[in-house]
Scaffold this active site. Structure first.
Site, mmCIF file in Angstrom:
data_model
loop_
_atom_site.group_PDB
_atom_site.id
_atom_site.type_symbol
_atom_site.label_atom_id
_atom_site.label_comp_id
_atom_site.label_asym_id
_atom_site.label_seq_id
_atom_site.Cartn_x
_atom_site.Cartn_y
_atom_site.Cartn_z
ATOM 1 N N GLY A 1 0.692 -1.269 0.189
ATOM 2 C CA GLY A 1 0.027 0.100 -0.007
ATOM 3 C C GLY A 1 0.910 1.321 -0.042
ATOM 4 O O GLY A 1 1.926 1.057 0.005
ATOM 5 N N HIS B 1 -8.651 14.703 2.929
ATOM 6 C CA HIS B 1 -7.646 13.471 2.395
ATOM 7 C C HIS B 1 -7.646 13.454 0.853
ATOM 8 O O HIS B 1 -8.759 13.948 0.280
ATOM 9 C CB HIS B 1 -7.833 12.376 3.065
ATOM 10 C CG HIS B 1 -7.262 12.455 4.667
ATOM 11 N ND1 HIS B 1 -7.949 12.870 5.457
ATOM 12 C CD2 HIS B 1 -6.301 11.962 5.052
ATOM 13 C CE1 HIS B 1 -7.381 12.605 6.887
ATOM 14 N NE2 HIS B 1 -6.054 12.156 6.398
ATOM 15 N N LYS C 1 -8.853 7.677 -0.156
ATOM 16 C CA LYS C 1 -9.161 7.310 1.164
ATOM 17 C C LYS C 1 -10.513 6.617 1.182
ATOM 18 O O LYS C 1 -11.554 7.146 0.849
ATOM 19 C CB LYS C 1 -8.997 8.498 2.091
ATOM 20 C CG LYS C 1 -9.160 8.087 3.575
ATOM 21 C CD LYS C 1 -8.598 9.048 4.545
ATOM 22 C CE LYS C 1 -9.019 8.865 5.998
ATOM 23 N NZ LYS C 1 -8.115 7.568 6.620
#
Ligand code: NAD
Length: 267
Positions: free
Chosen positions: A12, A156, A160
Protein backbone atom coordinates in the site's frame (compact mmCIF):
# COMPACT_ATOMS: atom_id res chain seq x y z
CA UNK A 1 21.70 -4.84 17.11
CA UNK A 2 19.37 -3.95 14.27
CA UNK A 3 15.63 -4.35 14.91
CA UNK A 4 13.87 -6.55 12.34
CA UNK A 5 10.54 -5.00 11.36
CA UNK A 6 7.67 -6.84 9.70
CA UNK A 7 5.24 -4.78 7.62
CA UNK A 8 1.60 -5.74 7.03
CA UNK A 9 0.04 -3.98 4.04
CA UNK A 10 3.47 -3.68 2.41
CA UNK A 11 2.06 -3.03 -1.05
CA UNK A 12 0.00 0.00 0.00
CA UNK A 13 0.86 3.70 -0.03
CA UNK A 14 1.96 3.60 3.60
CA UNK A 15 3.50 0.13 3.32
CA UNK A 16 5.89 1.22 0.56
CA UNK A 17 6.84 4.33 2.51
CA UNK A 18 7.46 2.19 5.61
CA UNK A 19 9.77 -0.18 3.69
CA UNK A 20 11.78 2.84 2.59
CA UNK A 21 12.04 4.37 6.09
CA UNK A 22 12.80 1.05 7.81
CA UNK A 23 15.66 0.34 5.41
CA UNK A 24 17.12 3.85 5.48
CA UNK A 25 16.96 4.37 9.22
CA UNK A 26 20.03 3.19 11.19
CA UNK A 27 19.12 0.50 13.72
CA UNK A 28 16.22 -1.06 11.80
CA UNK A 29 15.89 -3.38 8.81
CA UNK A 30 13.04 -5.05 6.95
CA UNK A 31 12.59 -8.58 8.31
CA UNK A 32 9.34 -9.47 6.51
CA UNK A 33 6.64 -7.93 4.34
CA UNK A 34 3.13 -9.17 3.73
CA UNK A 35 0.02 -8.13 1.85
CA UNK A 36 -3.43 -9.42 0.91
CA UNK A 37 -3.50 -12.89 -0.61
CA UNK A 38 -3.88 -12.50 -4.37
CA UNK A 39 -2.78 -8.86 -4.21
CA UNK A 40 -0.42 -7.58 -6.89
CA UNK A 41 2.37 -6.93 -4.35
CA UNK A 42 2.62 -10.59 -3.28
CA UNK A 43 5.70 -12.33 -4.68
CA UNK A 44 7.48 -9.09 -5.53
CA UNK A 45 10.70 -7.92 -3.92
CA UNK A 46 9.81 -5.43 -1.15
CA UNK A 47 12.71 -3.13 -1.98
CA UNK A 48 11.67 -2.91 -5.62
CA UNK A 49 8.10 -2.09 -4.53
CA UNK A 50 9.45 0.82 -2.50
CA UNK A 51 11.63 2.00 -5.40
CA UNK A 52 14.88 1.10 -3.60
CA UNK A 53 16.15 -1.78 -5.72
CA UNK A 54 16.10 -5.44 -4.67
CA UNK A 55 16.39 -6.17 -0.93
CA UNK A 56 16.00 -9.93 -1.06
CA UNK A 57 12.76 -9.81 1.00
CA UNK A 58 9.74 -11.07 -0.94
CA UNK A 59 6.25 -9.85 -0.06
CA UNK A 60 4.33 -12.86 1.26
CA UNK A 61 0.68 -13.45 2.18
CA UNK A 62 1.22 -15.44 5.41
CA UNK A 63 0.79 -12.99 8.29
CA UNK A 64 1.79 -15.52 10.97
CA UNK A 65 5.08 -16.34 9.23
CA UNK A 66 5.85 -12.64 8.74
CA UNK A 67 5.16 -11.88 12.41
CA UNK A 68 7.28 -14.83 13.59
CA UNK A 69 10.21 -13.62 11.46
CA UNK A 70 10.12 -10.08 12.94
CA UNK A 71 11.13 -8.42 16.21
CA UNK A 72 8.26 -5.90 15.90
CA UNK A 73 5.30 -5.55 13.53
CA UNK A 74 3.88 -2.44 11.84
CA UNK A 75 0.41 -2.80 10.30
CA UNK A 76 -1.02 -0.15 7.98
CA UNK A 77 -3.51 -2.19 5.96
CA UNK A 78 -7.25 -2.65 6.28
CA UNK A 79 -9.46 -3.57 9.27
CA UNK A 80 -9.99 -7.06 7.79
CA UNK A 81 -6.39 -7.89 8.75
CA UNK A 82 -6.41 -6.49 12.30
CA UNK A 83 -7.74 -9.53 14.19
CA UNK A 84 -5.41 -11.91 12.33
CA UNK A 85 -2.41 -9.65 12.98
CA UNK A 86 -3.31 -9.20 16.67
CA UNK A 87 -3.66 -12.98 17.13
CA UNK A 88 -0.33 -13.60 15.36
CA UNK A 89 1.43 -11.01 17.56
CA UNK A 90 -0.06 -12.60 20.69
CA UNK A 91 0.97 -16.11 19.58
CA UNK A 92 4.52 -15.07 18.71
CA UNK A 93 5.06 -12.53 21.51
CA UNK A 94 5.71 -9.58 19.18
CA UNK A 95 4.88 -5.89 19.81
CA UNK A 96 2.47 -4.29 17.33
CA UNK A 97 2.35 -0.75 15.96
CA UNK A 98 -1.13 -0.42 14.45
CA UNK A 99 -1.85 2.38 12.00
CA UNK A 100 -4.94 1.00 10.28
CA UNK A 101 -8.00 3.19 10.83
CA UNK A 102 -11.74 2.55 10.55
CA UNK A 103 -11.71 -0.37 13.02
CA UNK A 104 -14.98 -1.82 14.32
CA UNK A 105 -15.74 -3.09 17.83
CA UNK A 106 -14.48 -6.64 17.18
CA UNK A 107 -11.15 -5.31 15.94
CA UNK A 108 -10.79 -2.95 18.91
CA UNK A 109 -11.54 -5.90 21.21
CA UNK A 110 -8.77 -7.90 19.51
CA UNK A 111 -6.34 -5.06 20.25
CA UNK A 112 -7.50 -4.95 23.88
CA UNK A 113 -6.90 -8.71 24.07
CA UNK A 114 -3.39 -8.37 22.67
CA UNK A 115 -2.60 -5.56 25.15
CA UNK A 116 -3.17 -8.03 28.03
CA UNK A 117 -0.11 -9.99 26.97
CA UNK A 118 2.02 -7.73 24.77
CA UNK A 119 2.81 -4.12 23.95
CA UNK A 120 0.60 -2.51 21.33
CA UNK A 121 0.54 1.05 20.09
CA UNK A 122 -2.55 2.32 18.32
CA UNK A 123 -2.57 5.85 16.98
CA UNK A 124 -4.88 7.34 14.39
CA UNK A 125 -1.96 9.51 13.36
CA UNK A 126 1.74 8.77 13.87
CA UNK A 127 2.97 12.29 13.13
CA UNK A 128 4.56 14.16 16.01
CA UNK A 129 2.75 17.32 14.90
CA UNK A 130 -0.71 15.76 15.16
CA UNK A 131 0.15 14.27 18.53
CA UNK A 132 1.01 17.77 19.72
CA UNK A 133 -2.11 19.20 18.01
CA UNK A 134 -4.26 16.79 20.03
CA UNK A 135 -2.76 18.06 23.28
CA UNK A 136 -3.24 21.71 22.20
CA UNK A 137 -6.85 21.03 21.21
CA UNK A 138 -7.57 19.55 24.64
CA UNK A 139 -6.08 22.63 26.27
CA UNK A 140 -8.17 24.95 24.07
CA UNK A 141 -11.33 22.92 24.74
CA UNK A 142 -10.83 23.20 28.49
CA UNK A 143 -10.19 26.96 28.26
CA UNK A 144 -12.87 28.10 25.79
CA UNK A 145 -14.82 25.00 24.71
CA UNK A 146 -17.98 25.73 26.68
CA UNK A 147 -18.49 29.11 25.01
CA UNK A 148 -17.47 27.95 21.50
CA UNK A 149 -19.00 26.19 18.51
CA UNK A 150 -16.50 23.43 17.76
CA UNK A 151 -16.04 22.11 14.23
CA UNK A 152 -13.49 19.60 12.96
CA UNK A 153 -12.62 19.86 9.28
CA UNK A 154 -10.47 17.26 7.58
CA UNK A 155 -9.19 16.79 4.02
CA UNK A 156 -7.58 13.73 2.42
CA UNK A 157 -6.76 12.28 -1.01
CA UNK A 158 -9.48 10.79 -3.19
CA UNK A 159 -8.44 7.16 -2.47
CA UNK A 160 -9.22 7.25 1.26
CA UNK A 161 -12.05 4.80 2.03
CA UNK A 162 -13.20 5.84 5.54
CA UNK A 163 -14.69 9.13 6.77
CA UNK A 164 -14.29 11.12 8.89
CA UNK A 165 -10.60 10.26 9.22
CA UNK A 166 -9.42 8.37 12.29
CA UNK A 167 -7.46 11.48 13.26
CA UNK A 168 -10.56 13.70 13.05
CA UNK A 169 -12.47 11.27 15.27
CA UNK A 170 -9.58 11.14 17.74
CA UNK A 171 -9.51 14.97 17.86
CA UNK A 172 -13.29 14.90 18.44
CA UNK A 173 -12.84 12.47 21.34
CA UNK A 174 -10.13 14.69 22.82
CA UNK A 175 -12.51 17.68 22.71
CA UNK A 176 -15.46 15.69 24.05
CA UNK A 177 -13.41 14.19 26.91
CA UNK A 178 -12.07 17.62 27.89
CA UNK A 179 -15.66 18.94 28.04
CA UNK A 180 -17.19 15.88 29.73
CA UNK A 181 -19.32 15.09 26.66
CA UNK A 182 -19.89 11.75 24.92
CA UNK A 183 -18.84 12.04 21.27
CA UNK A 184 -21.37 9.35 20.26
CA UNK A 185 -24.15 11.65 21.55
CA UNK A 186 -22.89 15.03 20.37
CA UNK A 187 -21.20 14.43 16.99
CA UNK A 188 -22.86 15.88 13.87
CA UNK A 189 -21.51 14.57 10.55
CA UNK A 190 -22.03 16.99 7.66
CA UNK A 191 -25.13 19.14 7.27
CA UNK A 192 -27.78 19.49 4.61
CA UNK A 193 -31.22 21.02 4.25
CA UNK A 194 -33.24 22.58 7.08
CA UNK A 195 -30.81 21.89 9.91
CA UNK A 196 -32.16 24.46 12.37
CA UNK A 197 -29.84 26.58 14.49
CA UNK A 198 -26.61 25.10 15.67
CA UNK A 199 -26.65 23.49 19.11
CA UNK A 200 -23.52 24.57 21.02
CA UNK A 201 -23.30 21.17 22.70
CA UNK A 202 -22.59 19.47 19.37
CA UNK A 203 -19.21 18.85 17.73
CA UNK A 204 -19.41 19.13 13.93
CA UNK A 205 -17.36 17.14 11.40
CA UNK A 206 -16.79 18.11 7.78
CA UNK A 207 -14.95 15.91 5.30
CA UNK A 208 -13.16 16.88 2.09
CA UNK A 209 -11.87 14.24 -0.35
CA UNK A 210 -9.85 15.58 -3.26
CA UNK A 211 -6.80 14.88 -5.39
CA UNK A 212 -3.62 13.89 -3.60
CA UNK A 213 -4.04 15.72 -0.26
CA UNK A 214 -1.92 13.76 2.26
CA UNK A 215 -3.89 14.85 5.34
CA UNK A 216 -5.12 18.13 6.82
CA UNK A 217 -6.99 18.67 10.09
CA UNK A 218 -8.42 21.86 11.56
CA UNK A 219 -10.22 22.20 14.87
CA UNK A 220 -12.20 25.43 14.88
CA UNK A 221 -13.45 27.10 18.07
CA UNK A 222 -16.02 29.70 17.01
CA UNK A 223 -17.00 32.30 19.59
CA UNK A 224 -18.73 35.69 19.50
CA UNK A 225 -16.46 38.19 17.74
CA UNK A 226 -13.51 35.81 17.32
CA UNK A 227 -12.49 32.31 16.41
CA UNK A 228 -9.45 30.13 16.90
CA UNK A 229 -8.36 27.53 14.32
CA UNK A 230 -5.72 24.96 15.17
CA UNK A 231 -4.46 23.31 11.98
CA UNK A 232 -2.03 20.57 11.04
CA UNK A 233 -1.05 19.85 7.43
CA UNK A 234 0.90 16.77 6.44
CA UNK A 235 2.79 17.27 3.19
CA UNK A 236 4.33 13.78 2.96
CA UNK A 237 3.48 10.30 4.26
CA UNK A 238 7.08 10.12 5.49
CA UNK A 239 5.95 11.81 8.69
CA UNK A 240 3.56 8.91 9.51
CA UNK A 241 6.09 6.24 8.50
CA UNK A 242 8.94 7.81 10.50
CA UNK A 243 6.66 8.10 13.56
CA UNK A 244 5.56 4.48 13.26
CA UNK A 245 9.13 3.20 12.97
CA UNK A 246 10.15 5.33 15.95
CA UNK A 247 7.17 3.85 17.82
CA UNK A 248 8.31 0.29 17.00
CA UNK A 249 11.83 0.87 18.35
CA UNK A 250 10.31 2.36 21.53
CA UNK A 251 7.62 -0.30 21.92
CA UNK A 252 10.02 -3.26 22.07
CA UNK A 253 11.30 -1.85 25.39
CA UNK A 254 7.82 -1.46 26.95
CA UNK A 255 5.88 -3.88 29.19
CA UNK A 256 2.52 -5.27 27.96
CA UNK A 257 -0.21 -2.67 27.57
CA UNK A 258 -1.84 -0.26 25.18
CA UNK A 259 0.07 2.86 24.23
CA UNK A 260 -0.39 5.87 21.96
CA UNK A 261 1.98 8.46 20.50
CA UNK A 262 1.52 10.77 23.47
CA UNK A 263 3.22 8.19 25.67
CA UNK A 264 6.17 8.24 23.27
CA UNK A 265 6.66 11.98 22.87
CA UNK A 266 5.63 12.81 26.43
CA UNK A 267 2.81 15.38 26.00
P1 NAD B 1 -3.65 1.43 0.79
O1 NAD B 1 -4.99 1.01 0.31
O2 NAD B 1 -2.72 2.12 -0.15
O3 NAD B 1 -2.87 0.15 1.34
C1 NAD B 1 -3.44 -0.87 2.11
C2 NAD B 1 -2.68 -2.15 1.81
O4 NAD B 1 -3.14 -3.17 2.70
C3 NAD B 1 -2.90 -2.65 0.36
O5 NAD B 1 -1.66 -3.00 -0.24
C4 NAD B 1 -3.79 -3.87 0.59
O6 NAD B 1 -3.62 -4.89 -0.42
C5 NAD B 1 -3.29 -4.35 1.96
N1 NAD B 1 -4.23 -5.27 2.60
C6 NAD B 1 -5.58 -5.25 2.54
N2 NAD B 1 -6.09 -6.29 3.23
C7 NAD B 1 -5.02 -6.96 3.74
C8 NAD B 1 -4.89 -8.13 4.53
N3 NAD B 1 -5.97 -8.82 4.92
N4 NAD B 1 -3.65 -8.55 4.86
C9 NAD B 1 -2.54 -7.87 4.47
N5 NAD B 1 -2.61 -6.75 3.70
C10 NAD B 1 -3.84 -6.31 3.35
O7 NAD B 1 -3.90 2.30 2.08
P2 NAD B 1 -2.89 3.31 2.82
O8 NAD B 1 -3.14 4.70 2.35
O9 NAD B 1 -1.52 2.75 2.80
O10 NAD B 1 -3.49 3.24 4.29
C11 NAD B 1 -3.56 2.02 5.00
C12 NAD B 1 -4.24 2.26 6.35
O11 NAD B 1 -3.44 3.11 7.16
C13 NAD B 1 -5.62 2.96 6.24
O12 NAD B 1 -6.46 2.43 7.26
C14 NAD B 1 -5.28 4.41 6.54
O13 NAD B 1 -6.38 5.14 7.04
C15 NAD B 1 -4.21 4.22 7.59
N6 NAD B 1 -3.31 5.35 7.77
C16 NAD B 1 -2.96 5.65 9.05
C17 NAD B 1 -2.06 6.65 9.32
C18 NAD B 1 -1.62 6.87 10.75
O14 NAD B 1 -0.74 7.71 10.98
N7 NAD B 1 -2.18 6.15 11.71
C19 NAD B 1 -1.49 7.39 8.26
C20 NAD B 1 -1.86 7.07 6.94
C21 NAD B 1 -2.77 6.04 6.72
Amino acid sequence: MSLGIGIVGAGGRMGRMLIDVVQRQPGTHLAAATDRSGGEAVGRDAGELAGQGALGVRVGDDIDAAVAASDAVIDFSLPEATEIVAAACARNGRPLVLGTTGLGEAQQAAIDGLAQQGAVMQAANYSTGVTLLTALVEQAARAIGVQSDIEIIEAHHRHKVDAPSGTALRLGEAVADALGRDLRQCAVYGREGQTGERDRQTIGFETIRAGDIVGEHTVLFGGDGERIELTHKASSRTTFAAGAVRAATWLVEQPPGRYDMRDLIGV
